[in-house]
Design a protein around this motif. Structure first.
Motif, PDB file in Angstrom:
ATOM      1  N   LEU A 102       0.835  -1.201   0.000  1.00  0.00           N
ATOM      2  CA  LEU A 102       0.000   0.000   0.000  1.00  0.00           C
ATOM      3  C   LEU A 102       0.872   1.254   0.000  1.00  0.00           C
ATOM      4  O   LEU A 102       1.814   1.365   0.780  1.00  0.00           O
ATOM      5  N   ASP A 106      -2.153   5.736  -2.571  1.00  0.00           N
ATOM      6  CA  ASP A 106      -3.358   4.910  -2.596  1.00  0.00           C
ATOM      7  C   ASP A 106      -4.380   5.418  -1.583  1.00  0.00           C
ATOM      8  O   ASP A 106      -5.589   5.383  -1.833  1.00  0.00           O
ATOM      9  N   LEU A 107      -3.910   5.889  -0.443  1.00  0.00           N
ATOM     10  CA  LEU A 107      -4.812   6.433   0.581  1.00  0.00           C
ATOM     11  C   LEU A 107      -5.468   7.715   0.089  1.00  0.00           C
ATOM     12  O   LEU A 107      -6.643   7.963   0.337  1.00  0.00           O
ATOM     13  N   HIS A 109      -6.075   8.436  -3.056  1.00  0.00           N
ATOM     14  CA  HIS A 109      -7.053   8.019  -4.056  1.00  0.00           C
ATOM     15  C   HIS A 109      -8.313   7.474  -3.380  1.00  0.00           C
ATOM     16  O   HIS A 109      -9.436   7.791  -3.790  1.00  0.00           O
ATOM     17  N   SER A 110      -8.122   6.689  -2.323  1.00  0.00           N
ATOM     18  CA  SER A 110      -9.268   6.144  -1.588  1.00  0.00           C
ATOM     19  C   SER A 110     -10.093   7.255  -0.951  1.00  0.00           C
ATOM     20  O   SER A 110     -11.329   7.216  -0.988  1.00  0.00           O
ATOM     21  N   SER A 113     -12.147   8.822  -3.595  1.00  0.00           N
ATOM     22  CA  SER A 113     -13.235   7.918  -3.972  1.00  0.00           C
ATOM     23  C   SER A 113     -14.354   7.933  -2.942  1.00  0.00           C
ATOM     24  O   SER A 113     -15.537   7.961  -3.292  1.00  0.00           O
ATOM     25  N   PHE A 114     -13.995   7.921  -1.658  1.00  0.00           N
ATOM     26  CA  PHE A 114     -15.001   7.961  -0.600  1.00  0.00           C
ATOM     27  C   PHE A 114     -15.790   9.264  -0.646  1.00  0.00           C
ATOM     28  O   PHE A 114     -17.009   9.263  -0.454  1.00  0.00           O
ATOM     29  N   ASN A 117     -18.163   9.064  -3.660  1.00  0.00           N
ATOM     30  CA  ASN A 117     -19.255   8.123  -3.393  1.00  0.00           C
ATOM     31  C   ASN A 117     -20.192   8.599  -2.288  1.00  0.00           C
ATOM     32  O   ASN A 117     -21.286   8.063  -2.137  1.00  0.00           O
ATOM     33  N   TYR A 140     -11.924  10.608 -11.370  1.00  0.00           N
ATOM     34  CA  TYR A 140     -12.884  10.113 -10.381  1.00  0.00           C
ATOM     35  C   TYR A 140     -14.329  10.240 -10.863  1.00  0.00           C
ATOM     36  O   TYR A 140     -15.241   9.846 -10.169  1.00  0.00           O
TER      37      TYR A 140
END
Length: 165
Positions: A102, A106-107, A109-110, A113-114, A117, A140
């Protein structure tokens, strides 16, 4: 040459830099936890203010401060200077948490994304991420579309109308 956007990182000794929070009791300044902002000096784009969630503020307030340190993550050798790199600390944390390969990116990007969403618009996500142009945030957009489609499907299911009958 004089364009701040393309100039090298501006150094301001009186202001806070990466990971720094004010140590005074008034809780003022560019990295004020009362304002839920912290100043980050990025290597490529210069300093900017980043909003922090209340959960992040609560975690930061629990971090024990070293005497004489003005940075949240001070250098091991000189508490008056910021930590030079988080590479070793990140590798150790990743190993202990069994997170494999990881990456910190990546964090990021997450988190984006959260936010998408959860219904946050692309403009706001781009501002949080520090994107200079909307094209950077467009990657995104598929998440926003998926969220909209899921909303439409949920609404149709709730109506429970059999249009085929």
């Amino acid at each position: 040459m004089g364009n701040k956007k393309y100039s090298k990182r501006q150094s301001n000794k009186s202001s806070d830099t990466f990971g720094c929070l004010p140590t005074n009791k008034r809780n003022t300044g560019p990295a004020s936890t009362a304002r839920k902002l912290t100043r980050v000096d990025a290597d490529t784009k210069g300093a900017r203010h980043v909003p922090l969630s209340q959960v992040a503020i609560d975690v930061i307030r629990q971090i024990k401060r070293r005497d004489g340190a003005r940075y949240l993550f001070p250098s091991r050798f000189d508490p008056a200077k910021p930590l030079g790199s988080i590479k070793h600390s990140w590798q150790t944390a990743r190993y202990e948490a069994k997170l494999g390969d990881l990456r910190i990116h990546d964090l990021r990007h997450s988190a984006a994304s959260f936010m998408i969403n959860s219904g946050v618009d692309l403009f706001a996500v781009g501002r949080v991420l520090g994107h200079a142009c909307y094209q950077s945030t467009q990657r995104y957009s598929h998440l926003a579309n998926d969220t909209l489609l899921a909303a439409v499907e949920a609404g149709a299911k709730k109506q429970a109308v059999d249009w085929a009958a």
